[in-house]
Design a protein around this motif. Structure first.
Motif, PDB file in Angstrom:
ATOM      1  N   LEU A   6       0.836  -1.206   0.000  1.00  0.00           N
ATOM      2  CA  LEU A   6       0.000   0.000   0.000  1.00  0.00           C
ATOM      3  C   LEU A   6       0.868   1.252   0.000  1.00  0.00           C
ATOM      4  N   PHE A   7       1.919   1.256   0.830  1.00  0.00           N
ATOM      5  CA  PHE A   7       2.812   2.411   0.851  1.00  0.00           C
ATOM      6  C   PHE A   7       3.517   2.575  -0.490  1.00  0.00           C
ATOM      7  N   LYS A   8       3.905   1.461  -1.073  1.00  0.00           N
ATOM      8  CA  LYS A   8       4.600   1.539  -2.362  1.00  0.00           C
ATOM      9  C   LYS A   8       3.667   2.064  -3.455  1.00  0.00           C
ATOM     10  N   ILE A   9       2.387   1.706  -3.364  1.00  0.00           N
ATOM     11  CA  ILE A   9       1.419   2.250  -4.320  1.00  0.00           C
ATOM     12  C   ILE A   9       1.313   3.761  -4.160  1.00  0.00           C
ATOM     13  N   ILE A  10       1.293   4.233  -2.898  1.00  0.00           N
ATOM     14  CA  ILE A  10       1.220   5.681  -2.652  1.00  0.00           C
ATOM     15  C   ILE A  10       2.441   6.381  -3.238  1.00  0.00           C
ATOM     16  N   TYR A  11       3.649   5.846  -2.955  1.00  0.00           N
ATOM     17  CA  TYR A  11       4.866   6.470  -3.481  1.00  0.00           C
ATOM     18  C   TYR A  11       4.880   6.458  -5.004  1.00  0.00           C
ATOM     19  N   HIS A  12       4.398   5.371  -5.593  1.00  0.00           N
ATOM     20  CA  HIS A  12       4.369   5.273  -7.047  1.00  0.00           C
ATOM     21  C   HIS A  12       3.441   6.340  -7.629  1.00  0.00           C
ATOM     22  N   LEU A  13       2.292   6.528  -7.016  1.00  0.00           N
ATOM     23  CA  LEU A  13       1.346   7.531  -7.500  1.00  0.00           C
ATOM     24  C   LEU A  13       1.881   8.946  -7.308  1.00  0.00           C
ATOM     25  N   LEU A  14       2.517   9.173  -6.174  1.00  0.00           N
ATOM     26  CA  LEU A  14       3.091  10.495  -5.929  1.00  0.00           C
ATOM     27  C   LEU A  14       4.184  10.810  -6.945  1.00  0.00           C
ATOM     28  N   ASP A  15       4.929   9.776  -7.306  1.00  0.00           N
ATOM     29  CA  ASP A  15       6.031   9.968  -8.242  1.00  0.00           C
ATOM     30  C   ASP A  15       5.524  10.114  -9.671  1.00  0.00           C
ATOM     31  N   LYS A  16       4.616   9.221 -10.093  1.00  0.00           N
ATOM     32  CA  LYS A  16       4.164   9.206 -11.483  1.00  0.00           C
ATOM     33  C   LYS A  16       2.934  10.073 -11.722  1.00  0.00           C
ATOM     34  N   GLY A  17       2.099  10.249 -10.683  1.00  0.00           N
ATOM     35  CA  GLY A  17       0.892  11.047 -10.833  1.00  0.00           C
ATOM     36  C   GLY A  17      -0.297  10.279 -11.374  1.00  0.00           C
ATOM     37  N   HIS A  18      -0.009   9.212 -12.116  1.00  0.00           N
ATOM     38  CA  HIS A  18      -1.100   8.471 -12.762  1.00  0.00           C
ATOM     39  C   HIS A  18      -0.584   7.084 -13.104  1.00  0.00           C
ATOM     40  N   THR A  19      -1.434   6.071 -12.959  1.00  0.00           N
ATOM     41  CA  THR A  19      -1.046   4.703 -13.301  1.00  0.00           C
ATOM     42  C   THR A  19      -2.296   3.910 -13.624  1.00  0.00           C
ATOM     43  N   THR A  20      -2.139   2.637 -13.905  1.00  0.00           N
ATOM     44  CA  THR A  20      -3.275   1.760 -14.182  1.00  0.00           C
ATOM     45  C   THR A  20      -3.182   0.529 -13.297  1.00  0.00           C
ATOM     46  N   ALA A  21      -4.313  -0.140 -13.126  1.00  0.00           N
ATOM     47  CA  ALA A  21      -4.332  -1.345 -12.305  1.00  0.00           C
ATOM     48  C   ALA A  21      -3.444  -2.441 -12.892  1.00  0.00           C
ATOM     49  N   PRO A  22      -3.482  -2.701 -14.220  1.00  0.00           N
ATOM     50  CA  PRO A  22      -2.578  -3.714 -14.778  1.00  0.00           C
ATOM     51  C   PRO A  22      -1.093  -3.378 -14.569  1.00  0.00           C
TER      52      PRO A  22
END
Length: 298
Positions: A6-22
């Protein structure tokens, strides 16, 4: 495991701004369904993350989530990242992760602009390990035992309380409190032959005030060097101490300590140094050069 993801998902979103479930499912090696459950869990926890369907959809934070909570200016954020970048010089994985996370939170890039290698040529593992041990001992207030080669031609064992690593005049030093002498001492790191971090902790002391530089035992030395060794001269002397002559020679005038280090330093130039003053120093260096010749002639 789930909390870490969950934390890694947050960091990924903060870094990239946008992503997809796949994309997240592939990155974290879980199913797409698991990713959607994670997004629901984050949303239930009050994190404003949402999934949007459609061609331009995906997973993102509500617009302005990070900026609304920012209390630092862009310049201050960059200063923090720059400071962390300069600290992350001893292959410390923990600080590297901290840098990555803060860079994502601040939504700023952090170029890897600085790299410092503590090791001498050909001694990478030993020197870097020494820095890691000293850093750990300083942070955790642990005494260390060292074997130290002093300038008095002796190797001694010391138990010291390490406080600070210092870089001065192209060399690293350790500021520590010597338990035997019950006083502060500065140890040149290259002369610490080995060290052991002990289990015994110590209570931190107030650091001594920096001593005012004293040139009382220093002598004004004037030297002449040919242009061929200019690269070394600019390594060892400030430009204000150097005068270039019309023929290319370099005249250096500087206050230097009259000790064995100075003799060795001058001899390291071989025949490419001329001592202009003081005159008596010429005789001392000449005698040492003669002894070297006698010992090594065939």
């Amino acid at each position: 495991m789930k909390e870490s993801r969950l934390f890694k998902i947050i960091y990924h979103l903060l870094d990239k701004g946008h992503t997809t479930a796949p994309e997240l499912a592939k990155k974290f090696e879980v199913s797409v369904r698991t990713i959607y459950r994670d997004i629901d869990a984050l949303s239930d926890a009050g994190i404003p993350v949402y999934a949007e369907a459609g061609r331009n959809g995906g997973i993102r934070f509500l617009h302005g989530f990070v900026l609304d909570k920012a209390v630092l200016s862009k310049e201050e954020k960059q200063e923090i990242l720059t400071a962390l970048q300069s600290i992350n010089i001893a292959q410390n994985i923990s600080s590297s992760q901290t840098l990555q996370k803060l860079s994502a939170i601040f939504q700023l890039g952090s170029e890897n602009w600085l790299e410092v290698d503590f090791s001498r040529w050909g001694n990478e593992n030993a020197d870097n390990r020494k820095f890691e041990l000293l850093k750990s001992a300083i942070i955790h207030y642990k005494q260390i035992k060292i074997h130290y080669a002093s300038s008095y031609k002796s190797i001694s064992e010391r138990i010291v309380e390490p406080y600070k690593l210092l870089y001065k005049a192209k060399a690293w030093y350790l500021l520590a409190f010597c338990t035997e002498k019950q006083d502060w001492r500065t140890f040149k790191l290259n002369r610490i032959l080995d060290l052991t971090v002990l289990d015994k902790s110590f209570l931190p002391r107030s650091l001594p005030q920096p001593a005012e530089p004293s040139l009382g035992k220093y002598q004004q030395i004037t030297l002449r060097f040919p242009e061929e060794v200019a690269y070394r001269i600019y390594d060892d002397f400030d430009e204000t101490q150097i005068q270039r002559q019309e023929n290319g020679d370099l005249i250096v005038s500087a206050k230097m300590p009259e000790d064995q280090w100075l003799i060795g330093f001058l001899l390291s130039f071989g025949s490419q140094v001329e001592i202009l003053s003081p005159v008596y120093l010429r005789n001392i260096v000449a005698e040492q050069a003669k002894l070297i010749y006698e010992k090594n002639k065939t």
